[in-house]
Design a protein around this motif. Structure first.
Motif, PDB file in Angstrom:
ATOM      1  N   LEU A 294       0.829  -1.206   0.000  1.00  0.00           N
ATOM      2  CA  LEU A 294       0.000   0.000   0.000  1.00  0.00           C
ATOM      3  C   LEU A 294       0.864   1.256   0.000  1.00  0.00           C
ATOM      4  CD1 LEU A 294      -2.977   0.899   0.102  1.00  0.00           C
ATOM      5  CD2 LEU A 294      -2.798   0.918   2.592  1.00  0.00           C
ATOM      6  N   ILE A 295       1.932   1.254   0.797  1.00  0.00           N
ATOM      7  CA  ILE A 295       2.876   2.382   0.810  1.00  0.00           C
ATOM      8  C   ILE A 295       3.537   2.542  -0.555  1.00  0.00           C
ATOM      9  CG2 ILE A 295       4.998   3.295   1.842  1.00  0.00           C
ATOM     10  CD1 ILE A 295       2.537   3.357   3.672  1.00  0.00           C
ATOM     11  N   ALA A 296       3.903   1.419  -1.170  1.00  0.00           N
ATOM     12  CA  ALA A 296       4.513   1.464  -2.501  1.00  0.00           C
ATOM     13  C   ALA A 296       3.547   2.053  -3.522  1.00  0.00           C
ATOM     14  CB  ALA A 296       4.939   0.063  -2.926  1.00  0.00           C
ATOM     15  N   LEU A 297       2.248   1.760  -3.367  1.00  0.00           N
ATOM     16  CA  LEU A 297       1.241   2.304  -4.277  1.00  0.00           C
ATOM     17  C   LEU A 297       1.137   3.822  -4.127  1.00  0.00           C
ATOM     18  CD1 LEU A 297      -1.073   1.966  -6.309  1.00  0.00           C
ATOM     19  CD2 LEU A 297      -2.595   1.483  -4.376  1.00  0.00           C
ATOM     20  N   ILE A 298       1.169   4.310  -2.903  1.00  0.00           N
ATOM     21  CA  ILE A 298       1.130   5.764  -2.668  1.00  0.00           C
ATOM     22  C   ILE A 298       2.321   6.444  -3.339  1.00  0.00           C
ATOM     23  CG2 ILE A 298       1.266   7.557  -0.893  1.00  0.00           C
ATOM     24  CD1 ILE A 298      -0.221   5.618   0.979  1.00  0.00           C
ATOM     25  N   ILE A 299       3.503   5.866  -3.184  1.00  0.00           N
ATOM     26  CA  ILE A 299       4.706   6.420  -3.815  1.00  0.00           C
ATOM     27  C   ILE A 299       4.573   6.379  -5.335  1.00  0.00           C
ATOM     28  CG2 ILE A 299       7.196   6.109  -4.133  1.00  0.00           C
ATOM     29  CD1 ILE A 299       7.274   4.974  -1.271  1.00  0.00           C
ATOM     30  N   ALA A 300       4.025   5.276  -5.874  1.00  0.00           N
ATOM     31  CA  ALA A 300       3.849   5.144  -7.320  1.00  0.00           C
ATOM     32  C   ALA A 300       2.921   6.225  -7.864  1.00  0.00           C
ATOM     33  CB  ALA A 300       3.302   3.759  -7.650  1.00  0.00           C
ATOM     34  N   CYS A 301       1.836   6.513  -7.139  1.00  0.00           N
ATOM     35  CA  CYS A 301       0.907   7.570  -7.565  1.00  0.00           C
ATOM     36  C   CYS A 301       1.586   8.936  -7.547  1.00  0.00           C
ATOM     37  CB  CYS A 301      -0.320   7.576  -6.664  1.00  0.00           C
ATOM     38  SG  CYS A 301      -1.425   6.156  -6.893  1.00  0.00           S
ATOM     39  N   CYS A 302       2.418   9.181  -6.538  1.00  0.00           N
ATOM     40  CA  CYS A 302       3.163  10.447  -6.464  1.00  0.00           C
ATOM     41  C   CYS A 302       4.126  10.580  -7.639  1.00  0.00           C
ATOM     42  CB  CYS A 302       3.938  10.525  -5.150  1.00  0.00           C
ATOM     43  SG  CYS A 302       2.928  10.710  -3.671  1.00  0.00           S
ATOM     44  N   VAL A 303       4.810   9.499  -7.969  1.00  0.00           N
ATOM     45  CA  VAL A 303       5.761   9.522  -9.090  1.00  0.00           C
ATOM     46  C   VAL A 303       5.027   9.763 -10.402  1.00  0.00           C
ATOM     47  CG1 VAL A 303       7.348   8.085 -10.433  1.00  0.00           C
ATOM     48  CG2 VAL A 303       7.473   8.079  -7.932  1.00  0.00           C
ATOM     49  N   LEU A 304       3.907   9.072 -10.607  1.00  0.00           N
ATOM     50  CA  LEU A 304       3.131   9.253 -11.833  1.00  0.00           C
ATOM     51  C   LEU A 304       2.690  10.702 -11.984  1.00  0.00           C
ATOM     52  CD1 LEU A 304       1.585   8.160 -14.307  1.00  0.00           C
ATOM     53  CD2 LEU A 304      -0.317   7.605 -12.777  1.00  0.00           C
ATOM     54  N   LEU A 305       2.141  11.291 -10.930  1.00  0.00           N
ATOM     55  CA  LEU A 305       1.676  12.674 -10.999  1.00  0.00           C
ATOM     56  C   LEU A 305       2.832  13.632 -11.252  1.00  0.00           C
ATOM     57  CD1 LEU A 305      -0.650  14.687 -10.768  1.00  0.00           C
ATOM     58  CD2 LEU A 305      -0.257  14.757  -8.297  1.00  0.00           C
ATOM     59  N   ALA A 306       3.977  13.416 -10.603  1.00  0.00           N
ATOM     60  CA  ALA A 306       5.133  14.294 -10.780  1.00  0.00           C
ATOM     61  C   ALA A 306       5.627  14.274 -12.228  1.00  0.00           C
ATOM     62  CB  ALA A 306       6.258  13.878  -9.835  1.00  0.00           C
ATOM     63  N   ILE A 307       5.681  13.079 -12.820  1.00  0.00           N
ATOM     64  CA  ILE A 307       6.127  12.967 -14.219  1.00  0.00           C
ATOM     65  C   ILE A 307       5.156  13.679 -15.147  1.00  0.00           C
ATOM     66  CG2 ILE A 307       6.472  11.333 -16.111  1.00  0.00           C
ATOM     67  CD1 ILE A 307       7.511   9.327 -14.039  1.00  0.00           C
ATOM     68  N   ILE A 308       3.855  13.478 -14.936  1.00  0.00           N
ATOM     69  CA  ILE A 308       2.840  14.099 -15.796  1.00  0.00           C
ATOM     70  C   ILE A 308       2.900  15.618 -15.690  1.00  0.00           C
ATOM     71  CG2 ILE A 308       0.357  14.398 -16.130  1.00  0.00           C
ATOM     72  CD1 ILE A 308       1.372  11.737 -17.189  1.00  0.00           C
ATOM     73  N   LEU A 309       2.977  16.141 -14.460  1.00  0.00           N
ATOM     74  CA  LEU A 309       3.049  17.600 -14.271  1.00  0.00           C
ATOM     75  C   LEU A 309       4.280  18.188 -14.943  1.00  0.00           C
ATOM     76  CD1 LEU A 309       1.948  17.907 -10.522  1.00  0.00           C
ATOM     77  CD2 LEU A 309       0.649  18.663 -12.516  1.00  0.00           C
ATOM     78  N   ALA A 310       5.421  17.512 -14.815  1.00  0.00           N
ATOM     79  CA  ALA A 310       6.661  18.016 -15.410  1.00  0.00           C
ATOM     80  C   ALA A 310       6.570  18.042 -16.932  1.00  0.00           C
ATOM     81  CB  ALA A 310       7.839  17.147 -14.959  1.00  0.00           C
TER      82      ALA A 310
END
Length: 322
Positions: free
Chosen positions: A231-247
């Protein structure tokens, strides 16, 4: 007293509460069948109201800014899936195959409407363009999202043959939406006057889907198969996905020469995924306990995007006037 930016809103807190309730008191047996029927009726009502709320004239009149809308749609329906598929070698071994399917599902969803417009307004962006892009994205997503899901998940979606998926989407989502559009001439004024409390119809539909979906997942052993570290890994994965998209969106919008107001609109309309659309569509397209796992990434991503975009909108809104 104003709620701090990084605390979840009441809607999110209720969703979390429903997941906890389903974990301890899942609906099952005959009650589960009744809950599923009630949920399908609520979803039909939800999309009927979406159709009645959406002004066709407003969408058509706003389509003139075609470069902006084209980029927003490309971000929503092309960039997200491409990034989601590109991250597969990293994400799937870490979060597991089932949660990764949920990541791909959220990548296929349309943009939000209310929050994308609200954040664009707060950031002093191009609000009319945001209204048009977000509303049109929601409408286009009814057709595009099932196709993307089938394309990306393929044989993994055992419960959704192409013909059946199109039929369900048409009957449960598109027909009520079109009926709402037709009835807008008679009930549109009433809908506009009562938006404040009609939003609770939207929310209650989502609550029903979340509770019934996670009930099925819990009965099938969701939490025994999902360790806390995953579950923690999923939260980190969502953060990474959003950061890449925003950039990527920020870089591309600037390189294409859009002004600051348009770049703000593209950023907020192109980086957000709709929980309000994604949950009912999952109810239509998927069946069984797997739906609870599929919705977890969307629920987590939804909260993360709200918190991050609130901070970005505040920062943009504080910029000096030209």
């Amino acid at each position: 007293m104003k709620r701090p930016r990084f605390l979840p809103d009441n809607f999110t807190l209720i969703l979390i509460g429903l997941v906890v309730l389903a974990s301890f008191l899942p609906v099952q047996g005959d009650a589960a069948h009744a809950a599923e029927l009630l949920t399908n009726l609520a979803i039909a009502l939800l999309f009927f109201l979406h159709g009645a709320k959406l002004s066709t004239r407003a969408v058509i009149s706003g389509l003139g800014h075609w470069r902006l809308h084209g980029l927003v749609f490309a971000c929503t329906f092309l960039l997200f899936p491409i990034v989601g598929l590109a991250l597969r070698p990293v994400l799937e071994p870490v979060i597991g195959a089932e949660l990764y399917k949920g990541m791909l599902y959220l990548c296929a969803l349309p943009a939000t409407v209310q929050s994308a417009i609200a954040f664009t307004s707060m950031a002093r962006g191009n609000v009319p363009a945001a209204i048009c892009s977000a509303a049109t994205s929601s409408l286009v997503g009814i057709f595009v999202t099932p196709m993307l899901v089938l394309l990306m998940l393929g044989a993994a979606v055992q419960s959704m043959p192409l013909g059946e998926a199109i039929g369900k989407i048409t009957v449960q989502l598109l027909v009520p939406f079109v009926a709402g559009q037709i009835c807008r001439r008679w009930i549109g004024a009433w809908i506009d006057k009562n938006k404040a409390w009609l939003k609770y119809v939207d929310q209650c539909s989502i609550y029903l889907v979340i509770y019934t979906a996670f009930s099925r997942a819990v009965v099938d052993g969701l939490w025994s198969h999902l360790p806390f570290w995953q579950l923690i890994a999923l939260i980190i994965a969502c953060c990474v996905l959003l950061a890449i998209i925003l950039a990527i969106i920020s870089f591309v919008a600037k390189r294409l020469g859009f002004n600051i107001e348009d770049r703000i609109t593209i950023l907020f309309a192109g980086s957000k995924k709709s929980l309000a659309t994604g949950v009912p569509m999952a109810q239509v397209m998927f069946s069984g306990a797997a739906m609870g796992t599929l919705l977890l990434p969307l629920m987590i991503f939804h909260q993360i995007q709200l918190m991050v975009c609130a901070v970005l909108a505040k920062r943009y809104g504080q910029r000096p006037e030209d």
